[in-house]
Design an enzyme around this catalytic site. Structure first.
Site, PDB file in Angstrom:
ATOM      1  N   THR A  46       0.848  -1.199   0.000  1.00 51.79           N
ATOM      2  CA  THR A  46       0.000   0.000   0.000  1.00 51.79           C
ATOM      3  C   THR A  46       0.882   1.248   0.000  1.00 51.79           C
ATOM      4  O   THR A  46       1.961   1.230   0.594  1.00 51.79           O
ATOM      5  CB  THR A  46      -0.886  -0.011   1.270  1.00 51.79           C
ATOM      6  OG1 THR A  46      -1.722  -1.167   1.218  1.00 51.79           O
ATOM      7  CG2 THR A  46      -1.766   1.230   1.370  1.00 51.79           C
ATOM      8  N   ASP A 102       8.603   3.318   4.802  1.00 52.28           N
ATOM      9  CA  ASP A 102       8.816   4.699   5.254  1.00 52.28           C
ATOM     10  C   ASP A 102      10.287   4.952   5.561  1.00 52.28           C
ATOM     11  O   ASP A 102      10.758   6.081   5.444  1.00 52.28           O
ATOM     12  CB  ASP A 102       7.952   4.967   6.492  1.00 52.28           C
ATOM     13  CG  ASP A 102       6.484   4.804   6.159  1.00 52.28           C
ATOM     14  OD1 ASP A 102       5.999   5.541   5.289  1.00 52.28           O
ATOM     15  OD2 ASP A 102       5.829   3.905   6.718  1.00 52.28           O
ATOM     16  N   GLU A 121       0.171  -5.922   5.736  1.00 51.88           N
ATOM     17  CA  GLU A 121       1.493  -5.933   5.078  1.00 51.88           C
ATOM     18  C   GLU A 121       2.412  -6.939   5.769  1.00 51.88           C
ATOM     19  O   GLU A 121       3.170  -7.660   5.118  1.00 51.88           O
ATOM     20  CB  GLU A 121       2.101  -4.523   5.110  1.00 51.88           C
ATOM     21  CG  GLU A 121       1.338  -3.567   4.194  1.00 51.88           C
ATOM     22  CD  GLU A 121       1.767  -2.113   4.302  1.00 51.88           C
ATOM     23  OE1 GLU A 121       1.425  -1.350   3.398  1.00 51.88           O
ATOM     24  OE2 GLU A 121       2.436  -1.735   5.282  1.00 51.88           O
TER      25      GLU A 121
HETATM   26  C1  5RP Z   1       1.680   1.696   4.181  1.00 52.32           C
HETATM   27  C2  5RP Z   1       3.150   1.596   4.111  1.00 52.32           C
HETATM   28  C3  5RP Z   1       3.825   2.232   2.940  1.00 52.32           C
HETATM   29  O1  5RP Z   1       4.587   1.261   2.299  1.00 52.32           O
HETATM   30  C4  5RP Z   1       4.721   3.326   3.398  1.00 52.32           C
HETATM   31  O2  5RP Z   1       3.952   4.232   4.157  1.00 52.32           O
HETATM   32  C5  5RP Z   1       5.370   4.055   2.226  1.00 52.32           C
HETATM   33  O3  5RP Z   1       4.411   4.763   1.510  1.00 52.32           O
HETATM   34  P1  5RP Z   1       4.783   5.711   0.291  1.00 52.32           P
HETATM   35  O4  5RP Z   1       5.201   4.820  -0.831  1.00 52.32           O
HETATM   36  O5  5RP Z   1       3.520   6.462   0.013  1.00 52.32           O
HETATM   37  O6  5RP Z   1       5.890   6.616   0.743  1.00 52.32           O
HETATM   38  O7  5RP Z   1       3.818   1.032   4.938  1.00 52.32           O
HETATM   39  O8  5RP Z   1       1.191   1.149   5.370  1.00 52.32           O
END
Ligand code: 5RP
Length: 235
Positions: A46, A102, A121
């Site tokens: 996600t 993140d 996840e």
């Molecule tokens: C969602 C996640 C995402 O992988 C993480 O937040 C990175 O998101 P983005 O690609 O928008 O930076 O862990 O739960």
């Protein structure tokens, strides 16, 4: 400089920065597509980087037939891209799982959950033979913890878990107004010193009321595809 020109300049800088970050994300998403082509069913995470991966799948119909999704948002995008959504309970496992992060260390340990989908996840990461993490180079760190650690909690245990986290030196902030796809709450924990991610993940998992911790250290990624200004680095 006139106020109008200054505003125009700031708008231009903002657009350029966004474009650079998006270009890095797009590069890593396209690299993941090359790995996904060999699979019939893949796991899909996600977030905005994963959304670019789904766009790439949509642009090449038939490259992957089926997906197991980590969130309702991702399921909707995958369906719109023409993929069939499979139930993990009806699969013996997943060959490849593609997801963002993140933060990541060179040892491929991650913080995830900025999008609030961390529990599903984690399930997909556990079920996958190969977990490929797609991210841009701004997310690489030597030590995890600059990004607040997301923890999914059962709503009635939110304050209890918050106190336990406080006792461990963390500063939990309730992500107000956000409810996960599983009906739970998220605490974003600031100021944690994550010197031993594996031990911390195991300890935090023991707190009553914790559903999932956004540390992916016990089961790290198998491969990082890091989008840079020049291309994609692998680790
Ligand atoms: C969602 C996640 C995402 O992988 C993480 O937040 C990175 O998101 P983005 O690609 O928008 O930076 O862990 O739960």
């Amino acid at each position: 400089m006139r106020a109008q020109s200054f505003l125009e300049l700031m708008r231009f800088v903002g657009t350029t920065m966004a474009t650079d970050a998006d270009a890095k994300k797009r590069r890593t998403a396209l690299a993941a597509l090359e790995l996904a082509r060999r699979e019939v069913t893949i796991g899909v995470g996600t977030g905005s980087t994963v959304n670019l991966f789904i766009d790439a799948l949509a642009a090449q119909p038939g490259s992957v037939r089926r997906a197991i999704s980590s969130s309702e948002a991702t399921s909707a995008r995958l369906r719109a891209a023409g993929l069939e959504i499979a139930d993990l309970n009806e699969q013996s496992g997943i060959g490849l799982y593609v997801d963002g992060a993140d933060e990541a260390t060179p040892a491929r340990q991650l913080i995830k959950g900025g999008g609030g989908a961390l529990t599903r996840e984690k399930i997909l990461a556990a079920a996958a033979q190969r977990f490929v993490c797609i991210l841009d180079d701004s997310k690489m760190v030597a030590t995890l913890g600059r990004f607040p650690l997301p923890i999914e909690v059962i709503p009635m245990a939110r304050a209890l878990v918050g106190r336990e986290l406080g006792a461990r030196g963390g500063r939990p902030v309730w992500r107000k107004g956000f409810v996960t796809d599983n009906g739970n709450h998220i605490l974003d924990v600031h100021d944690l010193e994550i010197t031993d991610p594996v031990t911390l993940e195991r300890e935090l998992n023991q707190i009553a009321g914790v559903v999932a911790v956004g540390l992916f250290a016990v089961r790290p990624a198998d491969l990082l595809l890091i989008g840079t200004a020049d291309g994609v680095e692998t680790r």
